[in-house]
Scaffold this active site. Structure first.
Site, PDB file in Angstrom:
ATOM      1  N   CYS A   2       0.875  -1.171   0.000  1.00 20.53           N
ATOM      2  CA  CYS A   2       0.000   0.000   0.000  1.00 20.53           C
ATOM      3  C   CYS A   2       0.907   1.213   0.000  1.00 20.53           C
ATOM      4  O   CYS A   2       2.125   1.078   0.085  1.00 20.53           O
ATOM      5  CB  CYS A   2      -0.860   0.061   1.261  1.00 20.53           C
ATOM      6  SG  CYS A   2      -1.909  -1.381   1.492  1.00 20.53           S
ATOM      7  N   ARG A  27       1.282   1.412  -6.004  1.00 20.47           N
ATOM      8  CA  ARG A  27       1.398   0.518  -4.848  1.00 20.47           C
ATOM      9  C   ARG A  27       0.035  -0.040  -4.417  1.00 20.47           C
ATOM     10  O   ARG A  27      -0.027  -0.874  -3.515  1.00 20.47           O
ATOM     11  CB  ARG A  27       2.018   1.253  -3.658  1.00 20.47           C
ATOM     12  CG  ARG A  27       3.386   1.829  -3.934  1.00 20.47           C
ATOM     13  CD  ARG A  27       3.932   2.536  -2.718  1.00 20.47           C
ATOM     14  NE  ARG A  27       4.135   1.612  -1.626  1.00 20.47           N
ATOM     15  CZ  ARG A  27       5.221   0.864  -1.457  1.00 20.47           C
ATOM     16  NH1 ARG A  27       6.203   0.946  -2.321  1.00 20.47           N
ATOM     17  NH2 ARG A  27       5.323   0.053  -0.440  1.00 20.47           N
ATOM     18  N   TRP A  74      -3.899  -1.571  -1.215  1.00 17.04           N
ATOM     19  CA  TRP A  74      -3.924  -2.803  -1.982  1.00 17.04           C
ATOM     20  C   TRP A  74      -4.230  -3.870  -0.944  1.00 17.04           C
ATOM     21  O   TRP A  74      -3.385  -4.236  -0.140  1.00 17.04           O
ATOM     22  CB  TRP A  74      -2.567  -3.034  -2.641  1.00 17.04           C
ATOM     23  CG  TRP A  74      -2.502  -4.295  -3.431  1.00 17.04           C
ATOM     24  CD1 TRP A  74      -2.005  -5.492  -3.020  1.00 17.04           C
ATOM     25  CD2 TRP A  74      -2.923  -4.482  -4.782  1.00 17.04           C
ATOM     26  NE1 TRP A  74      -2.102  -6.412  -4.034  1.00 17.04           N
ATOM     27  CE2 TRP A  74      -2.662  -5.823  -5.123  1.00 17.04           C
ATOM     28  CE3 TRP A  74      -3.504  -3.655  -5.737  1.00 17.04           C
ATOM     29  CZ2 TRP A  74      -2.957  -6.340  -6.387  1.00 17.04           C
ATOM     30  CZ3 TRP A  74      -3.796  -4.178  -6.983  1.00 17.04           C
ATOM     31  CH2 TRP A  74      -3.517  -5.504  -7.299  1.00 17.04           C
ATOM     32  N   ASN A  98       1.161   0.428   5.865  1.00 11.13           N
ATOM     33  CA  ASN A  98       1.551  -0.409   4.732  1.00 11.13           C
ATOM     34  C   ASN A  98       2.315  -1.587   5.299  1.00 11.13           C
ATOM     35  O   ASN A  98       3.283  -1.390   6.036  1.00 11.13           O
ATOM     36  CB  ASN A  98       2.446   0.402   3.778  1.00 11.13           C
ATOM     37  CG  ASN A  98       3.195  -0.486   2.800  1.00 11.13           C
ATOM     38  OD1 ASN A  98       2.655  -1.458   2.311  1.00 11.13           O
ATOM     39  ND2 ASN A  98       4.442  -0.152   2.532  1.00 11.13           N
ATOM     40  N   GLY A  99       1.879  -2.805   4.962  1.00  9.39           N
ATOM     41  CA  GLY A  99       2.598  -3.983   5.466  1.00  9.39           C
ATOM     42  C   GLY A  99       1.610  -5.017   5.964  1.00  9.39           C
ATOM     43  O   GLY A  99       0.412  -4.939   5.687  1.00  9.39           O
ATOM     44  N   GLU A 491       8.396 -20.543 -19.219  1.00 10.35           N
ATOM     45  CA  GLU A 491       8.238 -19.161 -18.753  1.00 10.35           C
ATOM     46  C   GLU A 491       9.328 -18.260 -19.351  1.00 10.35           C
ATOM     47  O   GLU A 491       9.053 -17.128 -19.754  1.00 10.35           O
ATOM     48  CB  GLU A 491       8.259 -19.138 -17.211  1.00 10.35           C
ATOM     49  CG  GLU A 491       8.119 -17.777 -16.558  1.00 10.35           C
ATOM     50  CD  GLU A 491       6.847 -17.016 -16.940  1.00 10.35           C
ATOM     51  OE1 GLU A 491       5.936 -17.605 -17.536  1.00 10.35           O
ATOM     52  OE2 GLU A 491       6.804 -15.812 -16.665  1.00 10.35           O
ATOM     53  N   LYS A 495       8.538 -15.049 -21.714  1.00 13.18           N
ATOM     54  CA  LYS A 495       9.011 -13.683 -21.429  1.00 13.18           C
ATOM     55  C   LYS A 495       9.668 -13.087 -22.671  1.00 13.18           C
ATOM     56  O   LYS A 495       9.438 -11.928 -23.006  1.00 13.18           O
ATOM     57  CB  LYS A 495      10.016 -13.654 -20.257  1.00 13.18           C
ATOM     58  CG  LYS A 495       9.465 -13.922 -18.891  1.00 13.18           C
ATOM     59  CD  LYS A 495       8.644 -12.811 -18.285  1.00 13.18           C
ATOM     60  CE  LYS A 495       7.198 -12.836 -18.647  1.00 13.18           C
ATOM     61  NZ  LYS A 495       6.265 -13.649 -17.956  1.00 13.18           N
ATOM     62  N   GLU A 498       6.928 -12.320 -25.284  1.00 15.28           N
ATOM     63  CA  GLU A 498       6.018 -11.239 -24.909  1.00 15.28           C
ATOM     64  C   GLU A 498       6.633  -9.859 -25.115  1.00 15.28           C
ATOM     65  O   GLU A 498       5.968  -8.952 -25.593  1.00 15.28           O
ATOM     66  CB  GLU A 498       5.638 -11.351 -23.417  1.00 15.28           C
ATOM     67  CG  GLU A 498       4.623 -12.405 -23.101  1.00 15.28           C
ATOM     68  CD  GLU A 498       4.341 -12.475 -21.603  1.00 15.28           C
ATOM     69  OE1 GLU A 498       3.166 -12.493 -21.230  1.00 15.28           O
ATOM     70  OE2 GLU A 498       5.291 -12.525 -20.793  1.00 15.28           O
ATOM     71  N   HIS A 514      12.343 -35.065 -30.231  1.00 19.86           N
ATOM     72  CA  HIS A 514      11.094 -35.364 -30.921  1.00 19.86           C
ATOM     73  C   HIS A 514      10.628 -34.194 -31.786  1.00 19.86           C
ATOM     74  O   HIS A 514       9.423 -34.031 -31.990  1.00 19.86           O
ATOM     75  CB  HIS A 514      10.008 -35.750 -29.911  1.00 19.86           C
ATOM     76  CG  HIS A 514      10.346 -36.977 -29.126  1.00 19.86           C
ATOM     77  ND1 HIS A 514      10.446 -38.225 -29.698  1.00 19.86           N
ATOM     78  CD2 HIS A 514      10.649 -37.146 -27.823  1.00 19.86           C
ATOM     79  CE1 HIS A 514      10.772 -39.113 -28.768  1.00 19.86           C
ATOM     80  NE2 HIS A 514      10.914 -38.479 -27.619  1.00 19.86           N
ATOM     81  N   LYS A 617      -2.856  -6.789 -19.625  1.00 21.80           N
ATOM     82  CA  LYS A 617      -2.486  -7.310 -18.304  1.00 21.80           C
ATOM     83  C   LYS A 617      -3.558  -8.279 -17.798  1.00 21.80           C
ATOM     84  O   LYS A 617      -3.245  -9.309 -17.224  1.00 21.80           O
ATOM     85  CB  LYS A 617      -2.326  -6.134 -17.332  1.00 21.80           C
ATOM     86  CG  LYS A 617      -1.854  -6.531 -15.945  1.00 21.80           C
ATOM     87  CD  LYS A 617      -0.386  -6.865 -15.931  1.00 21.80           C
ATOM     88  CE  LYS A 617       0.062  -7.459 -14.629  1.00 21.80           C
ATOM     89  NZ  LYS A 617       1.273  -8.283 -14.783  1.00 21.80           N
TER      90      LYS A 617
HETATM   91  C1  G6P Z   1      -2.481 -12.166 -19.576  1.00 18.19           C
HETATM   92  C2  G6P Z   1      -1.221 -11.528 -19.029  1.00 18.19           C
HETATM   93  C3  G6P Z   1      -0.257 -12.602 -18.544  1.00 18.19           C
HETATM   94  C4  G6P Z   1      -0.916 -13.509 -17.540  1.00 18.19           C
HETATM   95  C5  G6P Z   1      -2.223 -14.099 -18.095  1.00 18.19           C
HETATM   96  C6  G6P Z   1      -3.018 -14.783 -17.017  1.00 18.19           C
HETATM   97  O1  G6P Z   1      -2.189 -12.856 -20.747  1.00 18.19           O
HETATM   98  O2  G6P Z   1      -0.611 -10.738 -20.030  1.00 18.19           O
HETATM   99  O3  G6P Z   1       0.875 -12.001 -17.956  1.00 18.19           O
HETATM  100  O4  G6P Z   1      -0.053 -14.541 -17.186  1.00 18.19           O
HETATM  101  O5  G6P Z   1      -3.053 -13.051 -18.615  1.00 18.19           O
HETATM  102  O6  G6P Z   1      -3.443 -13.815 -16.103  1.00 18.19           O
HETATM  103  P1  G6P Z   1      -3.800 -14.077 -14.600  1.00 18.19           P
HETATM  104  O7  G6P Z   1      -4.201 -12.713 -14.079  1.00 18.19           O
HETATM  105  O8  G6P Z   1      -4.958 -15.035 -14.594  1.00 18.19           O
HETATM  106  O9  G6P Z   1      -2.621 -14.640 -13.936  1.00 18.19           O
END
Ligand code: G6P
Length: 622
Positions: A2, A27, A74, A98-99, A491, A495, A498, A514, A617
């Site tokens: 927060c 935050r 948050w 915050n915490g 992953e 990255k 993306e 394969h 996002k």
């Molecule tokens: C979108 C975001 C990803 C995320 C995915 C799942 O594609 O760009 O970064 O991993 O959604 O989102 P979630 O909020 O369910 O983890």
């Protein structure tokens, strides 16, 4: 995570506080509020949602006054609502925090037994009641009331407190949550982060853990003087010179980092600490049950764990599956949210479905949760946003405490999901009798050590930039791993895709022969995740196969592994190392160089790192 702000001056506090909170919205932004000394009272205005709602509330109820505190939230304990928004009030006292207060359950019980009535579900309100109680019991000052209250509290906090009894004073303190003090010209400001301070002053003092600061305004013959006195909670005086901050406001918002994504990569040790806080019983070799949101009986009444998730969260779920199988010996499966939706899946009341989602709002994951519940399965949500749609649709929720993630490409949310999933697997294993307290102690101890290992791994940032530079011309990349190294390879590839728009594929190392092996030539960098674990020998032999086809090796291994170092050197490859650690947790650390490699490739290419093209996002549509 927060944001807090405090102000002591001679101009109106409320616009300064709101402006500061606006700079801290990264935050948290599910609710906000301020408290100001006005007309001998402490006046509070709070509103759910973004700061614009607080603006509107303040337009209806303007707060006069020149001393005050503010908060943007948050949620971690208690859903986003006006009652749970800060400041929290008890008698003359108002508090922003915050915490996470770790011993909040015990303190709440104690206060309730003494007749205290709570107005919110937050851990913070406890602090307000403790300080009010200390004042009522004759504490000589707000400062001493705060100090004595904090001695009862364990956990992480940055707090700001005001009391009707001392209208010219704000008391702040911190332990494991950030707090910075700004010394202005005839005014004082303090906040969770520098951006909130910069429009008032560039002269700052960073508080250390266990320290307090008392901001005081004194009037003499119509003139005001200002004093900010530092001390420890224990009572020792602290003297520290100010530092001048020359960051631009945009730089400051990202903590001096070029992008939010890089900042968030570097925030991971803290995010893991926050996610583990109060949830590990190291002495008993167990996970604190009440934090998990599931009844213990669920552990023994299930025949299957069924993970559903999308994107990065699905990679975390894959790792979760390995842990659940290895530590709790429960058959497990992982499904992509969208595919659950379009099949005719079979769920039974003996299934535990774990929906993993950063946002808690992803439409496909939510649809899978609804299908699971319709089939009678129990559902546990692992999410980062309190009270979001997926936790609301689930039977229980276990929250990652990563704080808001701004970069579209997920980083700190991924590793906190891993930490949460490992905690879950330990919880399950202990209750099913497949995991001894000794082994659980070992795993939990290793997990608690991860933040330190991550900090060490992050020190290699500069060399990963050089590595990214060397491979900048790559048009395709392959990422390989075994065991949990496989979802980490997926992953790493995701990255790169993306944010740098380079085609990258993650593969189980054993699947290389394969298909993908046909693609390998001298233009193909192949990242091989091969720390010292049970799979090392086999994965190392993949390295040799890659090199036999002239692929460019990038090996991610364990520091001090001479065998790997000479193998990579022999093949003219690049070696990236992470500190040695227990195999159960090593992949929380191996992902860090992969995140940094992807970040630097994208930054060197000049792409929009934080908002990559075509990506969102949160995906709330099918
Ligand atoms: C979108 C975001 C990803 C995320 C995915 C799942 O594609 O760009 O970064 O991993 O959604 O989102 P979630 O909020 O369910 O983890």
């Amino acid at each position: 995570m927060c944001g807090i702000v405090a102000f002591v001056g001679t101009r109106a506090a409320s616009p300064v506080l709101v402006e500061g909170l606006r700079k801290l919205e990264y935050r948290g932004y599910d609710s906000a509020g301020i408290a100001v000394h006005a007309g001998g009272e402490v006046a509070v205005v709070r509103a759910v949602g973004k700061l614009s709602n607080l603006d509107a509330a303040l337009a209806r109820t303007p707060l006069k006054g020149t001393v005050g505190i503010g908060h943007t939230r948050w949620a971690t304990h208690g859903r986003p609502s006006e009652a749970n928004a800060h400041p929290h009030v008890s008698g003359p006292v108002a508090v922003v925090h915050n915490g996470i207060i770790e011993n909040h359950v015990a303190l709440r019980h104690e206060l309730e037994a003494a007749g205290v009535r709570f107005a919110s579900d937050t851990d913070t309100e406890i602090v307000a009641h403790l300080v009010a109680r200390a004042l009522a019991a004759g504490s000589p000052s707000l400062e001493e009331a705060v100090a004595s209250s904090l001695r009862l509290v364990t956990g992480a906090y940055a707090i700001a407190v005001i009391s009707k009894t001392e209208p010219d004073v704000v008391v702040l303190a911190k332990d494991q949550s950030p707090l910075v003090l700004g010394i202005g010209d005839g005014e004082l400001i303090a906040a969770s982060d520098i951006p909130a301070i910069l429009s008032t002053t560039r002269d700052v003092i960073f508080l250390e853990d266990g320290e307090m600061v008392v901001l005081r305004r004194t009037e003499k013959d119509g003139a005001f003087t200002f004093d900010a006195r530092l001390r420890t909670v224990a009572g020792q005086p602290v003297v520290r010179p100010t530092k001048r901050i020359d960051w631009s406001p945009a730089q400051a918002e990202k903590g001096g980092f070029k992008h939010f994504m890089l900042k968030e990569i570097h925030e991971q040790p803290r995010a893991i600490e926050d996610t583990l806080r109060g949830r590990i019983d190291l002495a008993g070799g167990d996970v604190v049950s009440q934090e998990l949101g599931l009844d213990d009986s669920v552990a023994t009444s299930i025949d299957r764990v069924y993970f559903v998730a999308c994107g990065t969260s699905a990679h975390a779920a894959m790792a979760g599956r390995y842990w659940v199988e290895a530590l709790a010996r429960v058959p497990s499966t992982v499904e992509i949210g969208s595919e659950v939706r379009y099949r005719d899946p079979v769920f039974t009341p003996r299934d535990l479905v774990i929906a993993v989602s950063q946002s808690g709002e992803t439409s496909d994951t939510l649809a899978a949760v609804k299908a699971a519940r319709a089939g009678g399965a129990r559902v546990l949500a692992i999410a980062n946003v309190l009270d979001s749609a997926i936790p609301r649709a689930a039977d229980g929720a276990f929250y990652t405490h990563a704080g808001p993630e701004i970069g579209v490409a997920s980083t700190k949310c991924f590793t906190t999901q891993l930490a949460a999933l490992l905690l879950f697997a330990v919880w399950l294993g202990r209750r099913r009798g497949t995991l001894s307290p000794e082994r659980a102690k070992f795993v939990l101890g290793a997990l608690a050590h991860v933040p330190a290992l991550m900090r060490e791994a992050l020190e290699d940032d500069a060399s990963l930039r050089l590595l990214a530079k060397r491979h900048l011309k790559a048009r395709d990349m392959l990422f390989l791993g075994r065991g949990i190294g496989f979802p980490i390879a997926l992953e790493g590839a995701l990255k790169v895709k993306e944010i740098s728009y380079v085609h990258a594929e993650g593969y189980a190392a054993g699947e290389m022969k394969h298909g993908p092996i046909a693609l390998i030539d001298d233009a193909m960098p192949v990242v091989v995740v091969c720390p010292r674990d049970d799979h090392f020998e086999k994965t190392a032999s993949n390295l040799q196969e890659v090199r036999a086809r002239e692929g460019q090796i990038i090996a991610v291994g364990t520091k001090g592994d001479e065998e790997l170092a000479s193998l990579v050197a022999k093949h003219d490859g690049d070696l990236v190392t992470v500190p040695a650690c227990a195999p159960e947790v090593v992949h929380l650390v191996t992902v860090i160089p992969l995140q940094l490699l992807a970040y630097h490739m994208a930054d060197l290419k000049g792409t929009d790192v934080d908002q990559p093209r075509n990506l969102a996002k949160t995906v709330t549509v099918e």
